[in-house]
Design a protein around this motif. Sequence first.
Motif, PDB file in Angstrom:
ATOM      1  N   ARG A 690      -1.217  -4.722  56.186  1.00 45.18           N
ATOM      2  CA  ARG A 690      -0.886  -4.615  57.592  1.00 45.18           C
ATOM      3  C   ARG A 690       0.557  -4.974  57.831  1.00 45.18           C
ATOM      4  O   ARG A 690       1.221  -5.519  56.971  1.00 45.18           O
ATOM      5  CB  ARG A 690      -1.780  -5.524  58.402  1.00 45.18           C
ATOM      6  CG  ARG A 690      -3.197  -5.006  58.383  1.00 45.18           C
ATOM      7  CD  ARG A 690      -4.152  -6.092  58.606  1.00 45.18           C
ATOM      8  NE  ARG A 690      -3.799  -7.233  57.762  1.00 45.18           N
ATOM      9  CZ  ARG A 690      -4.204  -8.448  57.986  1.00 45.18           C
ATOM     10  NH1 ARG A 690      -4.968  -8.683  59.003  1.00 45.18           N
ATOM     11  NH2 ARG A 690      -3.865  -9.441  57.219  1.00 45.18           N
ATOM     12  N   VAL A 694       1.435  -8.711  62.336  1.00 44.57           N
ATOM     13  CA  VAL A 694       0.000  -8.986  62.400  1.00 44.57           C
ATOM     14  C   VAL A 694      -0.392  -9.993  61.331  1.00 44.57           C
ATOM     15  O   VAL A 694      -1.191 -10.904  61.554  1.00 44.57           O
ATOM     16  CB  VAL A 694      -0.800  -7.680  62.204  1.00 44.57           C
ATOM     17  CG1 VAL A 694      -2.284  -7.969  62.155  1.00 44.57           C
ATOM     18  CG2 VAL A 694      -0.480  -6.730  63.348  1.00 44.57           C
ATOM     19  N   ALA A 695       0.237  -9.833  60.160  1.00 43.40           N
ATOM     20  CA  ALA A 695      -0.088 -10.762  59.086  1.00 43.40           C
ATOM     21  C   ALA A 695       0.265 -12.183  59.486  1.00 43.40           C
ATOM     22  O   ALA A 695      -0.462 -13.123  59.244  1.00 43.40           O
ATOM     23  CB  ALA A 695       0.656 -10.352  57.808  1.00 43.40           C
ATOM     24  N   GLN A 696       1.435 -12.327  60.163  1.00 46.35           N
ATOM     25  CA  GLN A 696       1.836 -13.650  60.658  1.00 46.35           C
ATOM     26  C   GLN A 696       0.840 -14.184  61.666  1.00 46.35           C
ATOM     27  O   GLN A 696       0.539 -15.362  61.690  1.00 46.35           O
ATOM     28  CB  GLN A 696       3.219 -13.553  61.337  1.00 46.35           C
ATOM     29  CG  GLN A 696       4.372 -13.422  60.371  1.00 46.35           C
ATOM     30  CD  GLN A 696       4.546 -14.676  59.531  1.00 46.35           C
ATOM     31  OE1 GLN A 696       4.342 -15.771  60.000  1.00 46.35           O
ATOM     32  NE2 GLN A 696       4.914 -14.471  58.270  1.00 46.35           N
ATOM     33  N   ALA A 697       0.358 -13.248  62.488  1.00 44.15           N
ATOM     34  CA  ALA A 697      -0.556 -13.676  63.560  1.00 44.15           C
ATOM     35  C   ALA A 697      -1.824 -14.304  63.008  1.00 44.15           C
ATOM     36  O   ALA A 697      -2.554 -14.988  63.683  1.00 44.15           O
ATOM     37  CB  ALA A 697      -0.890 -12.472  64.444  1.00 44.15           C
ATOM     38  N   ARG A 698      -2.097 -14.080  61.731  1.00 43.09           N
ATOM     39  CA  ARG A 698      -3.323 -14.606  61.139  1.00 43.09           C
ATOM     40  C   ARG A 698      -3.312 -16.131  61.031  1.00 43.09           C
ATOM     41  O   ARG A 698      -4.328 -16.777  60.925  1.00 43.09           O
ATOM     42  CB  ARG A 698      -3.499 -14.027  59.720  1.00 43.09           C
ATOM     43  CG  ARG A 698      -4.218 -12.719  59.685  1.00 43.09           C
ATOM     44  CD  ARG A 698      -5.654 -12.837  60.057  1.00 43.09           C
ATOM     45  NE  ARG A 698      -6.388 -13.686  59.127  1.00 43.09           N
ATOM     46  CZ  ARG A 698      -7.492 -14.336  59.448  1.00 43.09           C
ATOM     47  NH1 ARG A 698      -7.952 -14.262  60.649  1.00 43.09           N
ATOM     48  NH2 ARG A 698      -8.120 -15.074  58.584  1.00 43.09           N
ATOM     49  N   ILE A 699      -2.110 -16.682  61.011  1.00 47.40           N
ATOM     50  CA  ILE A 699      -2.050 -18.120  60.704  1.00 47.40           C
ATOM     51  C   ILE A 699      -2.479 -18.972  61.899  1.00 47.40           C
ATOM     52  O   ILE A 699      -2.135 -18.745  62.992  1.00 47.40           O
ATOM     53  CB  ILE A 699      -0.629 -18.493  60.288  1.00 47.40           C
ATOM     54  CG1 ILE A 699      -0.280 -17.674  59.037  1.00 47.40           C
ATOM     55  CG2 ILE A 699      -0.535 -19.992  59.978  1.00 47.40           C
ATOM     56  CD1 ILE A 699       1.177 -17.735  58.683  1.00 47.40           C
TER      57      ILE A 699
END
Lengths: 699, 219, 181
Positions: A690, A694-699
Motif C-alpha cells: 500500500r 496508509v502504511a504509516q496510518a497503521r501505527i
Amino acid sequence: MVANFGYGALVIAFLISLYGVFAAIYGVRQKAPAWVESARIAMLLTWPLITLSALSIIFLLVNNHYEMEYVTSVTSNSMPFYLKVTALWGGQAGSLIFWSWLMSAFASAVTLRKWERDREFLPWVIVVSLVTLAFFILLSLFVENPFERLWLAPSGEIAPAMFQPAGATLFTPQDGQGLNPLLRHPGMIIHPPMLYLGFVAFVIPYAFAMAALITGRTDDRWIRITRRWSLVAWLFLSLGLILGGRWAYDVLGWGGYWGWDPVEIAAFMPWLTGTAFLHSVMIQEKRGLMKHWNMVLIILTYDLVIFGTFLTRSGVLSSVHAFAQSAIGPLFFSFIGLTFVTSLALLLHRWNELKAEGEMTSVFSREALFLLNNLLFMGILVVCFWGVIFPLVSEALGIVGQNVPALANIFTGQKVTVGPPYYERATAPLFAGLLFLMGIAPLSAWRLSTARTLGRAAWKPLIVSLVIVVIVFALGTRQWAALLGFWLCSFVSAVTLYEFWRGSMARHRKSGESLPVALWHLAGRNRRRYGGYTIHLGVVLMAIGIIGIEIFQTETQGTIPVGGQLSLGQYTIHYDSLANFDYADGRNVSRAVVSVYKNGNYVGELHPRRDYYYESQQPMTIPGVRSTMEDDFYLLLVDWQPISTQSATFKIYLNPLVNWLWLGGIVFILGTLIAAWPDKDPEPVVVEKRSPQVAQARI
Amino acid sequence: MAETVKNTIINPETPDGIENQVLSSLPARQSPWGRILAWVGLFTLLGLVAISLVRGQQGPVAIGQSAPDFTLTTFDSQTIHLSDLKGKVVLVNFWASWCKPCEQEAADLEAAWRYYQERGDVAFIGIAWTDTEPASKAYLEKFDITYPNGPDLGTRISQAYRTTGVPETYILSREGVLAYKKFSPFLSLAEIKAAIDPLLEPVNTPDAMELPGGIEVDK
Amino acid sequence: MGVQKMASVKPVVWSLIWLAIILLVLFVMVSNVLAQEPTPASSEVTDDQVNAIAKQLFCPVCENIPLDVCPTQACAQWRDLIREKLAAGWNERQIKNYFVEQYGARVLGAPPAKGINWLVYIVPPIAILGGIIVLYRALRSWKAPAGFSAAVSGQTGHVESTALPSDEYVRQLEEELRKRD
C-alpha cells in the motif's frame, strides 16, 4: 529388583519435572535463557525415564511376577502374550503410567520444534506441561502405585505396599486374577490408548493458551501453532469414542453402542468442548472475534480431559460413586479446582487485551452460525455434566433435609438415577439443531450473508432433501422423528456434496482437469475445508445409523429346545445344536448353532456362545451377528438362564441401518486425516503493497 | 492453506483511519458484574462437586454416632420404631435372599436371638434389602427365623445408614449409639455373643464401651 | 463500500428466541417417540412383555444397568416379580410405581419430578437461555464504533492486529503466510 528400578525411575522423573518447573519460571523471571534451556532439557529427560518405568511394568507383567499387586490384578497364567503386554493399561495404576508416558512424549515433541518466533512461549509451555506431568507421576508414586507388592502380615492378612512392612513376608500368588473378560476384545485394547492420546494431546493447546495469557501475546499465534495438535487430539479422541461404541456393541451384549453411562459421558465431554473449539478458532482466525471464548473452551477442555482420565471403565473408578468414595477423588478435585481458578484468573487479567477486532455483521453470516453451533455444543455439555453430577449432588444435599425438617420432603437425599431417558430427550433436539447447522453453514459466507443469499443458496439442496423424504415416507416410514432425521441427513448431504461438486467444477473449468482429478487437487489445496466437509458427511452417515437403531430397533426373547423356532418380524431362527467344550485360555464355551431364515429363505448360520471364565467366575455372552447395510440380525444366548439342548433362551435384536454408523465412523476418521494432513508448500502469495501514507496510518 | 489475502484493513479513502484505530484500541467497558458472575459460577460449580466428594468420603455411619432412626413394617405387618427400642441393645442386620454370604450367618443369628430372647433387653431386627417378598419369606422359612424382619421400603433405611452391600450388621448400645459394625457374615455364634455381651454390662462401668472385636470392616 | 451492519440487534434476539422455543417444543415431543408401549397383559406373559417394562427400569443394586439385561440373581427375581404382576393384570404404571415404592426412586431411568429433582430438568434449559443472553450481549459489544468500515473481502477477510512498524508489518505478513502451517 525390576520393580524398584521402575519406581526409582519414576521418582527421578518426578524430581526432574519439579526442577523443570522452577527452572523455567526462574529463567523467565531473571531473564536468564540458560535456565529455560535447562528446563527444556529436563522436559526431554522425563520421557526416557518414564519409558524405563513403563518397560519395567511390562517386564513384570509378561513374566508373571504375581508378587506385584498390579500384575496379579490384571494378568493370569492363561492369558496370551499380547494381552499381558496390553494389560499395562488394563487397570488404573498402569493406565496412569501410560498417561504420563504419553504426556512426556508429547511435551518433548513440542519442545523439539522450532521456537524462534515464539521464544517467550517456551518457558510457560514447559511449566504447564511439567505441572500436569508431575501431578500424574505424583499419583502414581503415592496413590495408585503399580509397583506395590503383596505382603503377608503376621496376622494372616495380605495387603499391598511398596516397601516391606514390619514382620511381613513377600506373598506370591500362584496365579493372577486375569483381565476382566469384557476387556479382552481387540476394540478394548486400542480404545484406551486412543482416548489417552486424545486427552494428552489436548494439554498442548492448553499450555500454549496459558503461555499466551501469561506473556500477553493475545493474538492468534497460539492457535496457529497448535492448530494441528488440536486436530490430532480431536482425531484420537473421536477414534477412541467410536471404538468404545463398537466394543460396547460387540461385547457388552445388549446390542447397544452407547449407554449414557457416566464413564462414557466423562470421555464425551472433552470431545464436545473440543469440537466447539475447533469451530470457534476458525472465527478467531478469520474475523478476530471470540478470543475470550476460545480461551474458555480450551480451559474447559483441559479440565474435562483430566476428569475423563480418571473416570474410566478399566480403572478402580468405574462409576461416579466409586470416584467420590475413593482416595483419588479429593486429590484430583483439588488439581482441577486449582487449575480452573488459576486459568480463570489469568483470563480475567488479560480480558481487555483480548478485545475483538471486528464486528458481527450479520446474523446469517458463517461466524454467527458457528456461534450458534457453539451454543448447541455447550448446551449438550451442560446436559451431560449436570446429569453426571446431579445424583451425587442430590444425595449430598440430603444433609439439608436431615437438619431442616421442614425441607425434608424436598431435600430427601434419596439416590436417583439419571439415565438414558433424560439424556436422550434433552440432547436429541440439540443434536438435530447441530445437524441443521451443518447443512446451512457451508452455504453462508464469512461476514456477509442475508436471509436472501442463504435462501438462494439453499433452495436446490432443500428440494432434493424433500424429495428424498417423500420417497422415504412412501416406503412406509411414518414416525415423525425418523422423517425429520432423514430430512436433516439428506439436506446436509445435499449441501455438502454440492459444495464438493461446485468446487470441482470451478477447478475443472479453470484448469481443464477431469472432475475426479479436480476434486483431488481441490481437497489437497483446501484440506481443512474439504476435510471438514468429509467429516460432516461421516456424521450424517452415523446419524442415519443412529436413527435406524434408536427408532426402529425391535427385539424378542424366547426359550426353545433344540429343533425349536423363534421369530422376529421377517426373520425366524431354528435352534440346530449345542456344543460345550473348554478352551486352553481358561474358559468353558457353550456354542449354539442357529440357522437364520428371512421370509422363509435361508440366509445364514450364526453361532452365539456363552464363555465362562473359570478364574474370574464371570460369564460373557458373545453374539452371533449377521450384518448387512440394511440391518444387523443380532442373536444372543441369554447366559443367566440354563443353556442346554432341552432349552436355551435366545434374545434377538434387529438393528436397522446400524452399519451406517460404523461406515460413518470410518468416513469421519478419514475426513479428520484429510484435514490434519500437513500441507504442501503454499502457493506464492500476492501481498498488496500500500501507499506509504496508509502504511504509516497503521501505527 | 494458501488463500490470497486482501489486506486493506483501513479503507484508504477515509483519513479518519488513525482515529478509529485509536478508538478501537480503548479498553472495552469494564463490567465488574461479568467478573463477579464468572467467579460465582465457578465456585458454585466447584462447591457442588466438593459437597458430593465430602458426602462420598463420609463412609458408613461411624462408631459413636447416634444411629439413624427408622420405622420398619415387618412381613407380619407389625410396625417397629427404632427409637422405641432405646434402653435395649439392638442388633440390626441387612440381608437379601439372593445374597449367598448372608446364608452363612443366618443360622447363627437365629441361634443368637434365641439365646438372648428371654432377657428382654436385647432386640434383633432383620432388614431385607432390595428383595422381593416371596423370596424373602422363603428365606426366613428356610432358616426358621423368628425375630422381626421387614423389607427396606424405598431403600430408605439402607441409605440412611449408607450401607454398601449385604450382609451388614450394626449393633447399637442402649443409648441408641452405634457401637459395633460388621460388613461380612459372622463366622460363629460366639462371635455374635462377643459383640453383644460387652454392651449388656451396666452403663456406669467405664470400659463398657471398649469392644474386644473392634470395628470389622473386612471387605 | 456497503457493509451490511446489524441495523439493530432485534433480528438476532428474535431468531434466538425462536430457536429456543423450537428446541423446547422438540424436547417435549421427542419423549413420546422414544417411549415404548408394552403389549396388554395376556393369559400367558411372554418374555417380551416383561422386557418391555424391565427395559425402563434400572437394577437397584448395580449402577446404570437396565433390568432387562442385568445378569444377577437379584435382577432375575425382579423380572419374575414383573412377570407375576403382569399376570395379575397390573399395567405398566402400576408396576413402575410398585418398584419405586419398594426400592426407591433410583430404579427409574430419570428422577421423578418431585422436590429437588426438578432441578435436573430445569437447569439445562436455563443454562441454554443464559447462553443465549450472553451471546446477545457479546454480539452487541462487537458493534464497532461508527465510521469504521472494514473492506469487503468475501470469504477470506483476515485481520492482523499487531502494531509493528509498517515495512516490518508487511514483511512479517508475507513471512507469516509463507510459513503457514
